[in-house]
Design a protein around this motif. Structure first.
Motif, mmCIF file in Angstrom:
data_model
loop_
_atom_site.group_PDB
_atom_site.id
_atom_site.type_symbol
_atom_site.label_atom_id
_atom_site.label_comp_id
_atom_site.label_asym_id
_atom_site.label_seq_id
_atom_site.Cartn_x
_atom_site.Cartn_y
_atom_site.Cartn_z
ATOM 1 N N TRP A 85 0.838 -1.189 0.000
ATOM 2 C CA TRP A 85 0.000 0.000 0.000
ATOM 3 C C TRP A 85 0.867 1.230 0.000
ATOM 4 C CZ3 TRP A 85 -5.363 0.174 0.245
ATOM 5 C CH2 TRP A 85 -5.985 -1.069 0.412
ATOM 6 N N PHE A 86 0.446 2.217 -0.729
ATOM 7 C CA PHE A 86 1.111 3.496 -0.607
ATOM 8 C C PHE A 86 0.103 4.569 -0.958
ATOM 9 C CE2 PHE A 86 1.802 4.510 -5.084
ATOM 10 C CZ PHE A 86 1.577 3.285 -5.667
ATOM 11 N N GLY A 87 0.459 5.767 -0.625
ATOM 12 C CA GLY A 87 -0.495 6.831 -0.876
ATOM 13 C C GLY A 87 0.175 8.072 -1.386
ATOM 14 N N PHE A 88 -0.588 8.949 -1.958
ATOM 15 C CA PHE A 88 -0.042 10.184 -2.476
ATOM 16 C C PHE A 88 -1.141 11.236 -2.457
ATOM 17 C CE2 PHE A 88 0.349 12.710 -6.495
ATOM 18 C CZ PHE A 88 1.365 13.535 -6.068
ATOM 19 N N ALA A 89 -0.920 12.261 -1.662
ATOM 20 C CA ALA A 89 -1.799 13.422 -1.676
ATOM 21 C C ALA A 89 -3.284 13.081 -1.668
ATOM 22 C CB ALA A 89 -1.471 14.305 -2.873
ATOM 23 N N LEU A 141 -14.950 1.168 -12.391
ATOM 24 C CA LEU A 141 -13.726 0.853 -13.112
ATOM 25 C C LEU A 141 -13.265 2.125 -13.822
ATOM 26 C CD1 LEU A 141 -12.038 -1.697 -13.705
ATOM 27 C CD2 LEU A 141 -13.337 -1.923 -15.824
ATOM 28 N N ALA A 142 -12.019 2.499 -13.599
ATOM 29 C CA ALA A 142 -11.515 3.722 -14.218
ATOM 30 C C ALA A 142 -10.455 3.375 -15.265
ATOM 31 C CB ALA A 142 -10.909 4.637 -13.158
ATOM 32 N N GLY A 143 -10.353 4.213 -16.256
ATOM 33 C CA GLY A 143 -9.352 4.015 -17.310
ATOM 34 C C GLY A 143 -8.124 4.844 -17.028
ATOM 35 N N ASN A 144 -7.493 5.361 -18.074
ATOM 36 C CA ASN A 144 -6.249 6.112 -17.921
ATOM 37 C C ASN A 144 -6.433 7.322 -17.015
ATOM 38 O OD1 ASN A 144 -5.514 4.237 -19.740
ATOM 39 N ND2 ASN A 144 -4.971 5.647 -21.388
ATOM 40 N N THR A 145 -5.568 7.413 -16.036
ATOM 41 C CA THR A 145 -5.726 8.459 -15.022
ATOM 42 C C THR A 145 -4.371 9.048 -14.649
ATOM 43 O OG1 THR A 145 -7.632 7.297 -14.089
ATOM 44 C CG2 THR A 145 -6.570 8.922 -12.675
ATOM 45 N N LEU A 146 -4.335 10.353 -14.521
ATOM 46 C CA LEU A 146 -3.121 11.026 -14.043
ATOM 47 C C LEU A 146 -3.462 11.727 -12.724
ATOM 48 C CD1 LEU A 146 -0.160 11.998 -14.668
ATOM 49 C CD2 LEU A 146 -1.192 14.051 -15.642
ATOM 50 N N ILE A 147 -2.589 11.546 -11.735
ATOM 51 C CA ILE A 147 -2.807 12.218 -10.454
ATOM 52 C C ILE A 147 -1.601 13.085 -10.145
ATOM 53 C CG2 ILE A 147 -3.044 11.865 -7.957
ATOM 54 C CD1 ILE A 147 -4.687 9.408 -8.642
ATOM 55 N N TRP A 148 -1.843 14.343 -9.887
ATOM 56 C CA TRP A 148 -0.735 15.223 -9.541
ATOM 57 C C TRP A 148 -1.225 16.263 -8.556
ATOM 58 C CZ3 TRP A 148 -3.977 16.109 -13.558
ATOM 59 C CH2 TRP A 148 -4.320 17.432 -13.883
ATOM 60 N N MET A 149 -0.290 17.044 -8.042
ATOM 61 C CA MET A 149 -0.687 18.094 -7.111
ATOM 62 C C MET A 149 -0.520 19.444 -7.751
ATOM 63 S SD MET A 149 0.508 17.064 -3.370
ATOM 64 C CE MET A 149 -0.174 18.593 -2.742
ATOM 65 N N HIS A 150 -1.473 20.303 -7.462
ATOM 66 C CA HIS A 150 -1.413 21.667 -7.964
ATOM 67 C C HIS A 150 -1.555 22.558 -6.736
ATOM 68 C CE1 HIS A 150 -1.902 24.886 -10.834
ATOM 69 N NE2 HIS A 150 -2.902 25.342 -10.104
ATOM 70 N N GLY A 155 -1.949 23.216 -3.201
ATOM 71 C CA GLY A 155 -2.409 22.328 -2.139
ATOM 72 C C GLY A 155 -3.576 21.452 -2.569
ATOM 73 N N THR A 156 -3.783 21.366 -3.873
ATOM 74 C CA THR A 156 -4.933 20.628 -4.376
ATOM 75 C C THR A 156 -4.479 19.375 -5.114
ATOM 76 O OG1 THR A 156 -5.979 22.769 -4.721
ATOM 77 C CG2 THR A 156 -7.056 20.889 -5.720
ATOM 78 N N THR A 157 -5.159 18.284 -4.880
ATOM 79 C CA THR A 157 -4.871 17.072 -5.644
ATOM 80 C C THR A 157 -5.760 17.054 -6.873
ATOM 81 O OG1 THR A 157 -4.251 15.827 -3.699
ATOM 82 C CG2 THR A 157 -4.880 14.552 -5.625
ATOM 83 N N MET A 158 -5.160 16.752 -8.015
ATOM 84 C CA MET A 158 -5.877 16.745 -9.276
ATOM 85 C C MET A 158 -5.906 15.313 -9.804
ATOM 86 S SD MET A 158 -6.059 20.162 -9.754
ATOM 87 C CE MET A 158 -6.095 20.577 -11.484
#
Lengths: 183, 259
Positions: B92-96, B222-231, B233-236
């Protein structure tokens, strides 16, 4: 820097490993600090292809270190438990800090530092983290914001509040302290 | 009062400086270089030998062993898929605010398009509800749908008639505890504007979490292609039928956060 340039990366590892290990240890990685840092360097390397030229490497690396450290405590369950388990690993480290002053001052200093560390233990996790990054690790405000993933305004306001609470915690049992505190 | 604070700061800095310098073992750089040499592809670490997995399972709680466990997890999941084993090696790991569980075999090769946001909440109103300024990628233009979740934690935007097809962008305050959980066979670590980001290109389960960490069952999908990043203090969280390059291009078209 691109994939093949491993010597350059080794150089980055040597340069940033000490602060990365310190960061991991103070954020609660305990004896796993070096493993956390190893993991962070590998992840950072794998993402280098998209790393913007000229951006500072250190805050980016330390952000990964902070995330990895947090992950260590994942098994502790709820957030409050995770935070406590992180502090349990950091507190002894801080209490064991040797005071390299003259022996006469050592007892007083040690006493005072224990109080300081206990005060840190009373802060909420975000408040403790901001104090840790900004003062114990001496990161600047922008780096602290990057490492903790907060806006700079949040760093400022939490730091302000954290110092206020710490001062109040230290002032509480006034008769127990040997250090004079003026108001 | 200012001097009190200054004195306190000086004490904290002094404490930090008296901390013993960490002894970084000489093996650290070597270990890092060995690992990056043998794992050029970030998403799926190559197996370092099935023989090691017994060892890995025995000490799965130890961090440095857990890595080995991750490496063999894929092998185990496909060969054995026994639930206790699976639980032992789950990494397990997490990010923002996003919790990621490695695992979850791909049973399908494609995911349905992301759910469209039907509401058309004015952006100012949405901003006031979630407490942060919505970040808008200029590469996508004006969103057709804007919605804030009933608990006001999540802002969702969607575009449907652009050249990228249906695209959805979820935004939330990254300081919140986990908001999404994902179960995925692989993740690629990338960077958006120099910051750490994650790219998922396998269909994967995603579910919205309650503030106490429990799963909102009705949100599982079920989700397809996804990008997660921070902007700032907001997670996108950007989802759609996008290539990694296009997703990164969209992410980097968000104007820099006000610092």
């Amino acid at each position: 820097m691109r994939g093949g340039d491993r010597d350059a990366y080794a150089d980055l590892v040597h340069r940033h490993a000490p602060v990365a290990v310190r960061t991991a240890a103070l954020l609660g990685a305990g004896a796993d600090a070096e493993d956390v840092v190893q993991e962070a360097f590998v992840k950072a390397y794998n993402a280098l292809g998209r790393f913007r030229q000229g951006a500072a490497f250190r805050p980016w690396l330390l952000q990964i270190v902070a995330n990895e450290t947090r992950n260590l405590h994942r098994s502790a369950g709820r957030r409050a438990d995770r935070e406590r388990s992180a502090w349990r690993l950091t507190e002894p480290l801080l209490l064991a800090v040797p005071a390299a002053e003259d022996p006469a001052a050592t007892v007083v200093l040690r006493e005072r530092r224990s109080e300081l560390v206990r005060g840190l233990g009373k802060l909420s996790e975000p408040h403790r983290q901001v104090v840790t990054c900004r003062y114990l690790l001496e990161l600047d405000e922008a780096e602290t914001a990057a490492v903790l993933g907060w806006p700079r305004g949040t760093v400022k306001s939490r730091l302000h509040r954290a110092l206020g609470q710490l001062a109040a915690a230290l002032a509480a049992p006034a008769e127990m302290t040997e250090v004079r505190r003026g108001h | 009062m200012a001097t009190d604070t200054d004195a306190l700061v000086a004490e904290l800095v002094g404490l930090g400086r008296d901390l013993p310098r960490p002894e970084v073992s000489a093996g650290l750089a070597t270990a890092v270089l060995e690992r990056i040499a043998e794992a050029p592809a970030p998403a799926t670490a190559p197996s370092s030998g099935v023989g090691e997995w017994f060892h890995a399972l025995g000490e799965a709680t130890r961090r440095h062993r857990r890595r080995t466990a991750v490496v063999v997890a894929a092998v185990l999941l496909s060969l054995l898929a026994a639930p206790p084993v699976r639980a032992a090696v789950a990494d397990w790991f997490g990010f923002a605010g996003v919790l990621v569980e490695r695992g979850g075999e791909s049973t399908t090769t494609s995911a349905p398009p992301p759910p469209t946001v039907d509401a058309k909440t004015p952006l100012e109103e949405a901003a006031a509800q979630v407490g942060f300024t919505p970040a808008l990628p200029s590469a996508l233009g004006t969103p057709q749908g804007v919605e804030v979740s009933p608990d006001r934690r999540l802002l969702s935007l969607s575009w449907s008639d652009g050249p990228d097809g249906p695209v959805r962008l979820d935004e939330f305050d990254a300081r919140l505890d986990y908001t999404f959980a994902k179960r995925t066979p692989g993740v690629v670590f990338v960077a958006v504007a120099g910051d750490f980001a994650m790219w998922f290109d396998d269909p994967h389960e995603v579910v919205v979490l309650n503030p106490d960490g429990s799963r909102r069952r009705e949100t599982a999908r079920l989700a397809g292609n996804t990008l997660i990043w921070m902007h700032g203090g907001t997670t996108m969280r950007l989802e759609g039928d996008l290539s990694q390059e296009r997703a990164l291009e969209i992410a980097e078209s968000v104007p820099a956060p006000p610092f």
